[in-house]
Design a protein around this motif. Structure first.
Motif, PDB file in Angstrom:
ATOM      1  N   VAL A 109      17.712  10.071 -10.756  1.00 16.36           N
ATOM      2  CA  VAL A 109      17.164   8.711 -10.824  1.00 16.36           C
ATOM      3  C   VAL A 109      18.299   7.715 -11.050  1.00 16.36           C
ATOM      4  O   VAL A 109      18.329   6.655 -10.432  1.00 16.36           O
ATOM      5  CB  VAL A 109      16.080   8.607 -11.923  1.00 16.36           C
ATOM      6  CG1 VAL A 109      15.669   7.161 -12.158  1.00 16.36           C
ATOM      7  CG2 VAL A 109      14.867   9.454 -11.561  1.00 16.36           C
ATOM      8  N   TRP A 110      19.235   8.046 -11.915  1.00 21.46           N
ATOM      9  CA  TRP A 110      20.379   7.179 -12.183  1.00 21.46           C
ATOM     10  C   TRP A 110      21.130   6.864 -10.887  1.00 21.46           C
ATOM     11  O   TRP A 110      21.568   5.738 -10.665  1.00 21.46           O
ATOM     12  CB  TRP A 110      21.316   7.857 -13.182  1.00 21.46           C
ATOM     13  CG  TRP A 110      22.608   7.137 -13.394  1.00 21.46           C
ATOM     14  CD1 TRP A 110      23.759   7.284 -12.668  1.00 21.46           C
ATOM     15  CD2 TRP A 110      22.885   6.138 -14.376  1.00 21.46           C
ATOM     16  NE1 TRP A 110      24.736   6.455 -13.152  1.00 21.46           N
ATOM     17  CE2 TRP A 110      24.236   5.741 -14.202  1.00 21.46           C
ATOM     18  CE3 TRP A 110      22.152   5.558 -15.390  1.00 21.46           C
ATOM     19  CZ2 TRP A 110      24.837   4.784 -15.004  1.00 21.46           C
ATOM     20  CZ3 TRP A 110      22.761   4.603 -16.187  1.00 21.46           C
ATOM     21  CH2 TRP A 110      24.078   4.221 -15.993  1.00 21.46           C
ATOM     22  N   ASN A 111      21.281   7.859 -10.037  1.00 22.52           N
ATOM     23  CA  ASN A 111      22.035   7.689  -8.797  1.00 22.52           C
ATOM     24  C   ASN A 111      21.226   7.053  -7.672  1.00 22.52           C
ATOM     25  O   ASN A 111      21.762   6.792  -6.598  1.00 22.52           O
ATOM     26  CB  ASN A 111      22.604   9.034  -8.330  1.00 22.52           C
ATOM     27  CG  ASN A 111      23.731   9.489  -9.221  1.00 22.52           C
ATOM     28  OD1 ASN A 111      24.491   8.687  -9.743  1.00 22.52           O
ATOM     29  ND2 ASN A 111      23.830  10.789  -9.422  1.00 22.52           N
ATOM     30  N   ALA A 112      19.949   6.810  -7.900  1.00 18.58           N
ATOM     31  CA  ALA A 112      19.114   6.137  -6.903  1.00 18.58           C
ATOM     32  C   ALA A 112      19.541   4.667  -6.803  1.00 18.58           C
ATOM     33  O   ALA A 112      20.195   4.139  -7.704  1.00 18.58           O
ATOM     34  CB  ALA A 112      17.643   6.237  -7.293  1.00 18.58           C
ATOM     35  N   PRO A 113      19.183   3.989  -5.724  1.00 11.51           N
ATOM     36  CA  PRO A 113      19.531   2.563  -5.593  1.00 11.51           C
ATOM     37  C   PRO A 113      18.967   1.744  -6.766  1.00 11.51           C
ATOM     38  O   PRO A 113      17.875   2.030  -7.259  1.00 11.51           O
ATOM     39  CB  PRO A 113      18.869   2.154  -4.278  1.00 11.51           C
ATOM     40  CG  PRO A 113      18.711   3.416  -3.511  1.00 11.51           C
ATOM     41  CD  PRO A 113      18.493   4.495  -4.532  1.00 11.51           C
ATOM     42  N   HIS A 147      30.424   5.857 -10.831  1.00 10.20           N
ATOM     43  CA  HIS A 147      29.005   5.679 -11.146  1.00 10.20           C
ATOM     44  C   HIS A 147      28.362   7.021 -11.496  1.00 10.20           C
ATOM     45  O   HIS A 147      27.589   7.117 -12.448  1.00 10.20           O
ATOM     46  CB  HIS A 147      28.274   5.039  -9.960  1.00 10.20           C
ATOM     47  CG  HIS A 147      26.814   4.858 -10.187  1.00 10.20           C
ATOM     48  ND1 HIS A 147      26.304   3.775 -10.877  1.00 10.20           N
ATOM     49  CD2 HIS A 147      25.746   5.623  -9.864  1.00 10.20           C
ATOM     50  CE1 HIS A 147      24.984   3.889 -10.947  1.00 10.20           C
ATOM     51  NE2 HIS A 147      24.622   5.011 -10.328  1.00 10.20           N
ATOM     52  N   VAL A 148      28.688   8.044 -10.723  1.00  5.10           N
ATOM     53  CA  VAL A 148      28.128   9.375 -10.970  1.00  5.10           C
ATOM     54  C   VAL A 148      28.596   9.900 -12.327  1.00  5.10           C
ATOM     55  O   VAL A 148      27.797  10.429 -13.109  1.00  5.10           O
ATOM     56  CB  VAL A 148      28.507  10.345  -9.833  1.00  5.10           C
ATOM     57  CG1 VAL A 148      28.078  11.768 -10.164  1.00  5.10           C
ATOM     58  CG2 VAL A 148      27.879   9.896  -8.522  1.00  5.10           C
ATOM     59  N   LEU A 149      29.876   9.748 -12.641  1.00  2.76           N
ATOM     60  CA  LEU A 149      30.390  10.213 -13.937  1.00  2.76           C
ATOM     61  C   LEU A 149      29.771   9.447 -15.100  1.00  2.76           C
ATOM     62  O   LEU A 149      29.465  10.030 -16.141  1.00  2.76           O
ATOM     63  CB  LEU A 149      31.915  10.103 -13.973  1.00  2.76           C
ATOM     64  CG  LEU A 149      32.665  11.141 -13.154  1.00  2.76           C
ATOM     65  CD1 LEU A 149      34.170  10.874 -13.200  1.00  2.76           C
ATOM     66  CD2 LEU A 149      32.354  12.548 -13.640  1.00  2.76           C
ATOM     67  N   LEU A 150      29.596   8.141 -14.929  1.00  5.77           N
ATOM     68  CA  LEU A 150      28.944   7.353 -15.977  1.00  5.77           C
ATOM     69  C   LEU A 150      27.505   7.836 -16.187  1.00  5.77           C
ATOM     70  O   LEU A 150      27.067   8.000 -17.326  1.00  5.77           O
ATOM     71  CB  LEU A 150      28.955   5.867 -15.623  1.00  5.77           C
ATOM     72  CG  LEU A 150      28.290   4.927 -16.629  1.00  5.77           C
ATOM     73  CD1 LEU A 150      28.984   5.016 -17.995  1.00  5.77           C
ATOM     74  CD2 LEU A 150      28.300   3.508 -16.108  1.00  5.77           C
ATOM     75  N   GLY A 151      26.791   8.083 -15.103  1.00  4.55           N
ATOM     76  CA  GLY A 151      25.426   8.602 -15.212  1.00  4.55           C
ATOM     77  C   GLY A 151      25.383   9.954 -15.878  1.00  4.55           C
ATOM     78  O   GLY A 151      24.511  10.233 -16.712  1.00  4.55           O
ATOM     79  N   LEU A 152      26.324  10.813 -15.543  1.00  4.31           N
ATOM     80  CA  LEU A 152      26.404  12.127 -16.174  1.00  4.31           C
ATOM     81  C   LEU A 152      26.662  11.980 -17.669  1.00  4.31           C
ATOM     82  O   LEU A 152      26.018  12.639 -18.487  1.00  4.31           O
ATOM     83  CB  LEU A 152      27.510  12.951 -15.512  1.00  4.31           C
ATOM     84  CG  LEU A 152      27.648  14.390 -15.948  1.00  4.31           C
ATOM     85  CD1 LEU A 152      26.395  15.176 -15.609  1.00  4.31           C
ATOM     86  CD2 LEU A 152      28.861  15.025 -15.277  1.00  4.31           C
ATOM     87  N   GLY A 153      27.562  11.077 -18.020  1.00  9.99           N
ATOM     88  CA  GLY A 153      27.841  10.835 -19.439  1.00  9.99           C
ATOM     89  C   GLY A 153      26.643  10.266 -20.180  1.00  9.99           C
ATOM     90  O   GLY A 153      26.337  10.692 -21.305  1.00  9.99           O
ATOM     91  N   VAL A 154      25.946   9.311 -19.556  1.00  4.84           N
ATOM     92  CA  VAL A 154      24.782   8.697 -20.200  1.00  4.84           C
ATOM     93  C   VAL A 154      23.661   9.711 -20.394  1.00  4.84           C
ATOM     94  O   VAL A 154      23.119   9.850 -21.488  1.00  4.84           O
ATOM     95  CB  VAL A 154      24.274   7.479 -19.385  1.00  4.84           C
ATOM     96  CG1 VAL A 154      22.918   7.021 -19.858  1.00  4.84           C
ATOM     97  CG2 VAL A 154      25.277   6.330 -19.470  1.00  4.84           C
ATOM     98  N   THR A 155      23.319  10.439 -19.335  1.00  3.06           N
ATOM     99  CA  THR A 155      22.188  11.369 -19.438  1.00  3.06           C
ATOM    100  C   THR A 155      22.505  12.544 -20.363  1.00  3.06           C
ATOM    101  O   THR A 155      21.705  12.872 -21.245  1.00  3.06           O
ATOM    102  CB  THR A 155      21.753  11.887 -18.052  1.00  3.06           C
ATOM    103  OG1 THR A 155      22.870  12.453 -17.383  1.00  3.06           O
ATOM    104  CG2 THR A 155      21.161  10.764 -17.218  1.00  3.06           C
ATOM    105  N   LEU A 156      23.661  13.157 -20.188  1.00  3.79           N
ATOM    106  CA  LEU A 156      24.009  14.276 -21.067  1.00  3.79           C
ATOM    107  C   LEU A 156      24.245  13.802 -22.493  1.00  3.79           C
ATOM    108  O   LEU A 156      23.839  14.472 -23.450  1.00  3.79           O
ATOM    109  CB  LEU A 156      25.242  15.005 -20.544  1.00  3.79           C
ATOM    110  CG  LEU A 156      25.038  15.857 -19.297  1.00  3.79           C
ATOM    111  CD1 LEU A 156      26.352  16.474 -18.849  1.00  3.79           C
ATOM    112  CD2 LEU A 156      24.000  16.932 -19.541  1.00  3.79           C
ATOM    113  N   GLY A 157      24.905  12.656 -22.641  1.00  4.21           N
ATOM    114  CA  GLY A 157      25.155  12.130 -23.983  1.00  4.21           C
ATOM    115  C   GLY A 157      23.877  11.825 -24.729  1.00  4.21           C
ATOM    116  O   GLY A 157      23.739  12.157 -25.914  1.00  4.21           O
TER     117      GLY A 157
END
Length: 167
Positions: A85-89, A24-34
């Motif tokens: 925010v992505w990593n929030a519930p 989940h964290v890696l997906l969020g990192l990819g989405v936000t940075l991408g």
């Protein structure tokens, strides 16, 4: 001494990933940075600055020198806030906050691409960008106080940028 566990704990706290799995964290990192990189790339490959109305009219370009080093850091703080925010519930508020963030990134890319030359359009660009940033910061703060503080548009950053950038 340098403690790797301490560094990992601080990084986990920084991105609000305490209760999230690595995928989940890696997906969020990819989405936000991408998304941030795509918006930046769109802005850089689009319309080139043109002088309109003679030499008295301003032409906006990508900042050079030390200002060019500061602006990416300011955008990074907003991207880091979006990752928190992505990593929030998962809640409706999280989706709304991420929507504001994506809209703010897209709007900024459009304004950078258009490079408004007239004073009125420059004011519109500044006001709409600040408004979207404030909307995201407000939504982010409702979920995660630290994310909201990271994303808050600060007049001091603009003041610092204006002092560094020569006329």
């Amino acid at each position: 001494m340098f403690d790797l566990d301490d560094v990992q704990d601080k990084a986990t706290d920084l991105i609000n990933a305490r209760d999230r799995d690595g995928g989940h964290v890696l997906l969020g990192l990819g989405v936000t940075l991408g998304f941030a990189l795509a918006a930046t790339a769109l802005a850089h490959v689009s319309v080139r600055p043109q002088s309109r109305g003679g030499s008295k009219q301003p032409v906006t370009e990508r900042p050079r020198g030390s200002l060019g080093l500061i602006l990416p850091a300011m955008f990074s703080a907003t991207t880091l806030s979006a990752l928190r925010v992505w990593n929030a519930p998962a809640k409706r508020e999280r989706t709304r906050a991420l929507g504001f963030w994506a809209a703010a990134q897209a709007l900024n890319a459009v304004w950078i691409a258009l490079r408004p030359a007239s004073r009125g359009l420059q004011i519109a660009a500044a006001m709409s960008s600040a408004g979207m940033a404030a909307a995201f910061a407000h939504e982010a703060r409702q979920m995660d106080t630290r994310a909201g503080k990271m994303a808050s548009p600060l007049g001091s950053g603009v003041r610092l940028a204006n002092r560094i950038q020569p006329d």
